[in-house]
Design a protein around this motif. Structure first.
Motif, PDB file in Angstrom:
ATOM      1  N   ARG A   1       0.901  -3.223   7.555  1.00 58.70           N
ATOM      2  CA  ARG A   1       1.476  -2.647   8.364  1.00 58.70           C
ATOM      3  C   ARG A   1       1.698  -1.708   5.868  1.00 58.70           C
ATOM      4  O   ARG A   1       1.984  -0.318   5.572  1.00 58.70           O
ATOM      5  N   HIS A   2       1.426  -2.353   5.147  1.00 63.05           N
ATOM      6  CA  HIS A   2       1.541  -2.610   3.463  1.00 63.05           C
ATOM      7  C   HIS A   2       0.067  -2.129   2.716  1.00 63.05           C
ATOM      8  O   HIS A   2       0.509  -3.155   1.758  1.00 63.05           O
ATOM      9  N   GLN A   3      -1.067  -2.554   3.694  1.00 61.03           N
ATOM     10  CA  GLN A   3      -2.164  -2.653   2.720  1.00 61.03           C
ATOM     11  C   GLN A   3      -2.173  -1.661   1.236  1.00 61.03           C
ATOM     12  O   GLN A   3      -3.176  -1.885   0.968  1.00 61.03           O
TER      13      GLN A   3
ATOM     14  N   CYS B   1      -1.588   1.599 -10.925  1.00 60.31           N
ATOM     15  CA  CYS B   1      -0.866   2.182 -10.753  1.00 60.31           C
ATOM     16  C   CYS B   1       0.868   1.001 -11.209  1.00 60.31           C
ATOM     17  O   CYS B   1       1.325   0.878 -11.565  1.00 60.31           O
ATOM     18  N   LYS B   2       0.379  -0.449 -11.017  1.00 60.03           N
ATOM     19  CA  LYS B   2       1.426  -1.600 -11.122  1.00 60.03           C
ATOM     20  C   LYS B   2       2.458  -2.140 -10.253  1.00 60.03           C
ATOM     21  O   LYS B   2       3.809  -3.094 -10.937  1.00 60.03           O
TER      22      LYS B   2
ATOM     23  N   CYS C   1       1.319   5.661  -5.102  1.00 58.49           N
ATOM     24  CA  CYS C   1      -0.276   5.786  -5.619  1.00 58.49           C
ATOM     25  C   CYS C   1      -1.347   5.942  -4.593  1.00 58.49           C
ATOM     26  O   CYS C   1      -2.612   6.799  -4.262  1.00 58.49           O
ATOM     27  N   GLY C   2      -1.337   5.382  -3.459  1.00 56.16           N
ATOM     28  CA  GLY C   2      -2.006   4.938  -2.440  1.00 56.16           C
ATOM     29  C   GLY C   2      -3.690   4.259  -3.050  1.00 56.16           C
ATOM     30  O   GLY C   2      -4.531   4.482  -1.975  1.00 56.16           O
ATOM     31  N   GLN C   3      -3.332   3.799  -3.730  1.00 62.04           N
ATOM     32  CA  GLN C   3      -4.285   2.929  -4.088  1.00 62.04           C
ATOM     33  C   GLN C   3      -4.291   1.432  -2.905  1.00 62.04           C
ATOM     34  O   GLN C   3      -3.192   1.152  -2.396  1.00 62.04           O
ATOM     35  N   ARG C   4      -5.210   0.674  -2.821  1.00 64.30           N
ATOM     36  CA  ARG C   4      -5.118   0.090  -1.934  1.00 64.30           C
ATOM     37  C   ARG C   4      -4.798  -1.964  -2.315  1.00 64.30           C
ATOM     38  O   ARG C   4      -4.951  -1.938  -3.717  1.00 64.30           O
TER      39      ARG C   4
END
Ligand SMILES: [Zn+2]
Length: 308
Positions: free
Chosen positions: A134-136, A159-160, A141-144
Motif C-alpha cells: 500500500r505504500h509504493q 525528496c528524501k 511528493c508522489g515519487q516511487r
C-alpha cells in the motif's frame, strides 16, 4: 500476562543486522535461511501432522524471479527468516511446486490452527507485506519509494522522506454497570454473523487510551464511562491494528446507540454472558478465543477484573 493469538513472535528482529544491506543480501541467498511466501496476503501453511507455517528455501524463491525484495523478519538460532510477497505468481501452488499438504490460507483461518509463536510470525509477515503493497509511493511528493532496513522503512529517492510501517491503535472495551455488561453489534461482519462483541474504535490523534474508551462508548452507545482499566493488547494484522483491551465502569445506563455504526447495543446479564462463552446460550453469540474481545468479555464475566 495475557498472550493473545498473533502475539508471542519468537524472532529476534535484529535491528543492527537489518541496517547492513550487504548482510541482508548474503542471508537472502544463504541455504540455511528460510522464506515464508504470502500470496494475495494468504500465508503458506503445511498440514502434514500438525499445521505449521510453510517455510521454503532461498533456492525455491530465487528460481521464481520475484521482482519485489523480501522482508527480513528476524533471526532464530542465527538463522535469518524472511517473508516474501509472491502475489505476482499466477498459479502459485504449481510454480512453487508444492505438495498436496501445503496450501495458501487466509490469515484468520490459519491462525486458528498454528502454534502461538507462529501466529506472531504470521502477524508480522502479513502486516509488513500489506504495508509495502500500500505504500509504493511517497506521501510527500508522489515519487516511487524503495524499501530499506529489510522492510522497516521506505525511502523516497526524490525528496528524501522516510516512511515507517504503521500500526493503528484501536481501543476495545467491555463496559459494565456491575452485574451487566454492554455489548454491541456493529454494521458489517458482526451483524451478518449475529454475534455481539465489545465496543471498539480507532483512537484519534492527540487522545489517550482512557479518553478514547470514554469517547467511543459515548458515541456508539450514549453511555457515560468513569473508571477505565487496561487489560491486555493484541496485534491484529488486518491490516495493521493494535487492539488495546480495557474494562470500564458505566456511570449511566440508558443506551442511545449510533444508528449509523451499530445495528444493536444491549446490556447483557452476567449469567447470559457466561452461557454464551460456553456456547450454551440459545441465541447470544460472542467472538471466538482468537479475538481479544472473547478474553475481555470472559475476564469480566468470571470476575477477574482488578479495579484497584
Ligand atoms: Zn518524496
Amino acid at each position: 500476562m495475557h498472550l493473545h493469538v498473533f502475539a508471542g513472535n519468537p524472532l529476534d528482529r535484529g535491528d543492527t543486522y537489518r541496517r547492513d544491506q550487504k548482510w541482508l543480501d548474503e542471508q537472502a541467498l544463504n541455504p540455511r535461511s528460510r522464506f515464508l511466501p504470502l500470496w494475495q496476503l494468504n500465508v503458506l501453511i503445511q498440514t502434514e501432522q500438525e499445521t505449521r507455517l510453510g517455510w521454503v528455501s532461498p533456492a525455491d524463491i530465487t528460481r521464481l524471479n520475484i521482482d519485489v525484495p523480501p522482508v527480513f523478519l528476524g533471526l532464530s538460532d542465527g538463522v535469518a527468516h524472511f517473508a516474501i510477497d509472491v502475489s505476482q505468481l499466477g498459479d502459485s501452488r504449481h510454480e512453487l511446486n508444492l505438495e498436496e499438504s501445503w496450501r495458501f490460507e487466509e490469515g484468520r483461518a490459519a491462525a486458528t490452527c498454528l502454534s502461538s509463536a507462529e501466529t506472531g510470525i504470521l502477524a508480522q509477515s502479513r502486516a509488513q507485506l500489506d504495508w509495502h503493497r500500500r505504500h509504493q509511493f511517497c506521501s510527500v511528493c508522489g515519487q516511487r519509494t524503495v524499501q530499506g532496513r529489510g522492510g522497516h522503512v521506505r525511502k523516497c529517492p526524490a525528496c528524501k522522506a522516510e516512511h515507517f510501517p504503521r500500526t493503528d491503535p484501536v481501543a476495545i472495551m467491555v463496559v459494565s454497570d456491575g452485574e451487566r455488561c454492554l455489548l454491541g453489534q456493529s454494521r458489517g461482519r458482526l451483524a451478518r454473523t449475529g454475534a455481539y462483541s465489545a465496543l471498539a474504535g480507532f483512537m484519534d490523534q492527540g487522545e489517550c487510551i482512557e479518553e478514547a474508551v470514554r469517547r467511543e462508548v459515548k458515541e456508539e452507545a450514549g453511555i457515560e464511562v468513569g473508571q477505565v482499566r487496561y487489560h491486555s493488547s493484541q496485534p491484529w494484522p488486518f491490516p495493521s491494528s493494535l487492539m488495546i483491551g480495557c474494562h470500564a465502569r458505566a456511570l449511566t445506563t440508558d443506551i442511545h446507540k449510533d444508528d449509523g455504526e451499530m445495528t444493536d447495543v444491549r446490556w447483557f446479564p452476567r449469567a447470559e454472558v457466561l452461557a454464551a462463552l460456553r456456547g450454551e446460550h440459545p441465541h447470544l453469540r460472542v467472538p471466538a478465543p482468537i479475538a481479544i474481545a472473547h478474553h475481555l468479555i470472559k475476564a469480566w464475566a468470571v470476575g477477574d477484573v482488578r479495579w484497584e
